[in-house]
Design a protein around this motif. Structure first.
Motif, short mmCIF file in Angstrom:
data_model
loop_
_atom_site.label_atom_id
_atom_site.label_comp_id
_atom_site.label_asym_id
_atom_site.label_seq_id
_atom_site.Cartn_x
_atom_site.Cartn_y
_atom_site.Cartn_z
N VAL A 90 32.74 38.07 45.48
CA VAL A 90 33.79 38.96 45.98
C VAL A 90 33.69 40.33 45.31
O VAL A 90 33.96 41.37 45.93
N SER A 91 33.27 40.35 44.05
CA SER A 91 33.22 41.61 43.31
C SER A 91 32.29 42.63 43.94
O SER A 91 32.44 43.84 43.71
N VAL A 92 31.33 42.18 44.77
CA VAL A 92 30.42 43.11 45.43
C VAL A 92 31.18 43.99 46.41
O VAL A 92 30.72 45.08 46.77
N GLY A 93 32.35 43.56 46.84
CA GLY A 93 33.15 44.35 47.76
C GLY A 93 33.56 45.70 47.20
O GLY A 93 34.00 46.58 47.95
N ALA A 94 33.41 45.89 45.89
CA ALA A 94 33.72 47.18 45.29
C ALA A 94 32.80 48.28 45.83
O ALA A 94 33.11 49.47 45.71
N LEU A 95 31.69 47.87 46.46
CA LEU A 95 30.77 48.86 47.03
C LEU A 95 31.35 49.57 48.23
O LEU A 95 30.87 50.64 48.61
N ILE A 96 32.38 48.99 48.86
CA ILE A 96 32.94 49.62 50.06
C ILE A 96 34.39 50.04 49.83
O ILE A 96 35.21 49.99 50.73
N GLY A 97 34.71 50.42 48.62
CA GLY A 97 36.07 50.87 48.34
C GLY A 97 36.81 49.88 47.47
O GLY A 97 36.24 49.26 46.59
N ASN A 98 38.09 49.71 47.74
CA ASN A 98 38.93 48.84 46.92
C ASN A 98 38.95 47.40 47.42
O ASN A 98 39.96 46.70 47.27
N GLN A 99 37.86 46.93 48.03
CA GLN A 99 37.83 45.56 48.57
C GLN A 99 37.11 44.58 47.65
O GLN A 99 36.80 43.47 48.06
N GLY A 100 36.84 44.99 46.42
CA GLY A 100 36.17 44.09 45.49
C GLY A 100 37.12 43.33 44.60
O GLY A 100 36.68 42.58 43.73
N ALA A 101 38.44 43.53 44.78
CA ALA A 101 39.46 42.84 43.99
C ALA A 101 39.17 43.04 42.50
O ALA A 101 39.08 44.17 42.03
N LEU A 102 38.99 41.96 41.75
CA LEU A 102 38.73 42.09 40.32
C LEU A 102 37.43 42.82 40.04
O LEU A 102 37.26 43.41 38.96
N GLY A 103 36.51 42.81 40.99
CA GLY A 103 35.25 43.53 40.82
C GLY A 103 35.44 45.02 40.71
O GLY A 103 34.61 45.74 40.14
N ASN A 104 36.57 45.53 41.25
CA ASN A 104 36.85 46.96 41.14
C ASN A 104 37.06 47.38 39.68
O ASN A 104 36.88 48.54 39.33
N LEU A 105 37.46 46.42 38.85
CA LEU A 105 37.64 46.73 37.43
C LEU A 105 36.31 47.07 36.77
O LEU A 105 36.27 47.84 35.79
N LEU A 106 35.21 46.51 37.28
CA LEU A 106 33.90 46.83 36.71
C LEU A 106 33.55 48.29 36.96
O LEU A 106 33.04 48.98 36.08
N ALA A 107 33.83 48.75 38.20
CA ALA A 107 33.58 50.15 38.51
C ALA A 107 34.53 51.05 37.74
O ALA A 107 34.13 52.12 37.24
N ALA A 108 35.79 50.62 37.60
CA ALA A 108 36.77 51.43 36.87
C ALA A 108 36.41 51.52 35.39
O ALA A 108 36.66 52.54 34.74
N ALA A 109 35.82 50.45 34.84
CA ALA A 109 35.43 50.47 33.43
C ALA A 109 34.41 51.57 33.16
O ALA A 109 34.47 52.26 32.13
N GLN A 110 33.48 51.75 34.09
CA GLN A 110 32.48 52.81 33.92
C GLN A 110 33.08 54.18 34.22
O GLN A 110 32.80 55.16 33.51
N LYS A 111 33.91 54.25 35.25
CA LYS A 111 34.48 55.53 35.65
C LYS A 111 35.38 56.12 34.57
O LYS A 111 35.35 57.33 34.30
N TYR A 112 36.20 55.27 33.94
CA TYR A 112 37.17 55.75 32.95
C TYR A 112 36.73 55.46 31.51
O TYR A 112 37.52 55.68 30.59
N ASP A 113 35.50 54.97 31.35
CA ASP A 113 34.98 54.64 30.01
C ASP A 113 35.92 53.69 29.28
O ASP A 113 36.34 53.93 28.14
N ARG A 114 36.27 52.60 29.97
CA ARG A 114 37.18 51.60 29.41
C ARG A 114 36.52 50.22 29.53
O ARG A 114 36.74 49.48 30.49
N PRO A 115 35.68 49.86 28.56
CA PRO A 115 34.96 48.58 28.64
C PRO A 115 35.87 47.36 28.69
O PRO A 115 35.47 46.30 29.17
N GLU A 116 37.11 47.51 28.20
CA GLU A 116 38.01 46.36 28.23
C GLU A 116 38.33 45.93 29.66
O GLU A 116 38.64 44.75 29.91
N LEU A 117 38.24 46.85 30.61
CA LEU A 117 38.46 46.49 32.01
C LEU A 117 37.35 45.59 32.53
O LEU A 117 37.59 44.66 33.31
#
Length: 233
Positions: free
Chosen positions: A153-180
């Motif tokens: 499911v986390s692969v859904g982050a590739l098409i916007g906010n459809q990756g559910a918890l996988g979006n946290l992986l992208a947010a961790a890199q975007k905001y430099d927050r590894p805890e996400l």
């Protein structure tokens, strides 16, 4: 610890909201895959020549990257949950179809003959005799498909906010927050473990003849048992 659950507002969900979205996007495709796999497995059981090409087709579908599916589907379904769930449902077939076919084929011939003698037609025999005996193999396939779907499911982050918890992986890199990223990985692992435990409990409920611990199964029960390895080979 507060930052661990401090979800960026652009994800449009709280942590519990992401969990609910993740489980919906993961479990609905597995349920849809099971509904597709049941009649396909029935056909493969009746027409044995059909099984190799069906297995080959599901394997080819599984080999197609999810991003390629997204590219094809996005013109029709847009950046929606459906774009993520359709590939996951197709991916589940590569596990569920062999699991059901192997489980149904494990039913002893004398059992099928007895059901036929009692007036059971092919469909009734499949639903009321073969599937219950094949339950261990089907549950084994569902365990693999569910764990895989929760991860993918986390692969859904590739098409916007459809990756559910996988979006946290992208947010961790975007905001430099590894805890996400840690949050996403740990939460998905816990969800997979919980779902697996529930499926094991369901198997125990549906197959009271199978062993519960260290006791050895009786010969008749052992003959009908299909291991997870046999369900996915």
């Amino acid at each position: 610890m507060t930052g661990f659950f401090d979800i960026p507002s652009d994800l449009q969900h709280s942590w519990t909201g992401l969990i609910g979205l993740h489980m919906r996007e993961a479990l609905l495709p597995v349920a849809a895959g099971l509904l597709l796999a049941l009649p396909i497995a029935q056909l493969c059981g009746r027409f044995r020549w059909l099984y190799p090409p069906v297995l080959g087709m599901t394997t080819v579908l599984y080999a197609v990257p999810s991003l390629a599916f997204f590219v094809v589907l996005i013109d029709y379904t847009g950046q929606t949950e459906l774009t993520v769930m359709i590939p996951l449902a197709l991916y589940s077939l590569v596990v569920l179809v062999p699991a059901i076919v192997d489980g149904v084929r494990s039913v002893p011939d004398e059992t099928l003959a007895a059901a036929t003698a009692m007036g059971f037609g092919p469909v009734r025999r499949y639903l009321q005799v073969q599937l219950p005996i094949a339950a261990p193999a089907i549950i084994a396939g569902l365990r693999v498909a569910t764990a895989s779907s929760i991860s993918l499911v986390s692969v859904g982050a590739l098409i916007g906010n459809q990756g559910a918890l996988g979006n946290l992986l992208a947010a961790a890199q975007k905001y430099d927050r590894p805890e996400l990223a840690v949050n996403a990985v740990v939460t998905m692992a816990v969800l997979a473990i919980l779902c697996d435990a529930l499926l094991v409990g369901l198997r125990m409920l549906l197959t009271p003849w199978m062993p519960r611990g260290g006791t050895r199964p009786k010969p008749a029960a052992r003959r009908a048992e299909i291991t997870p390895e046999g369900a996915v080979r």
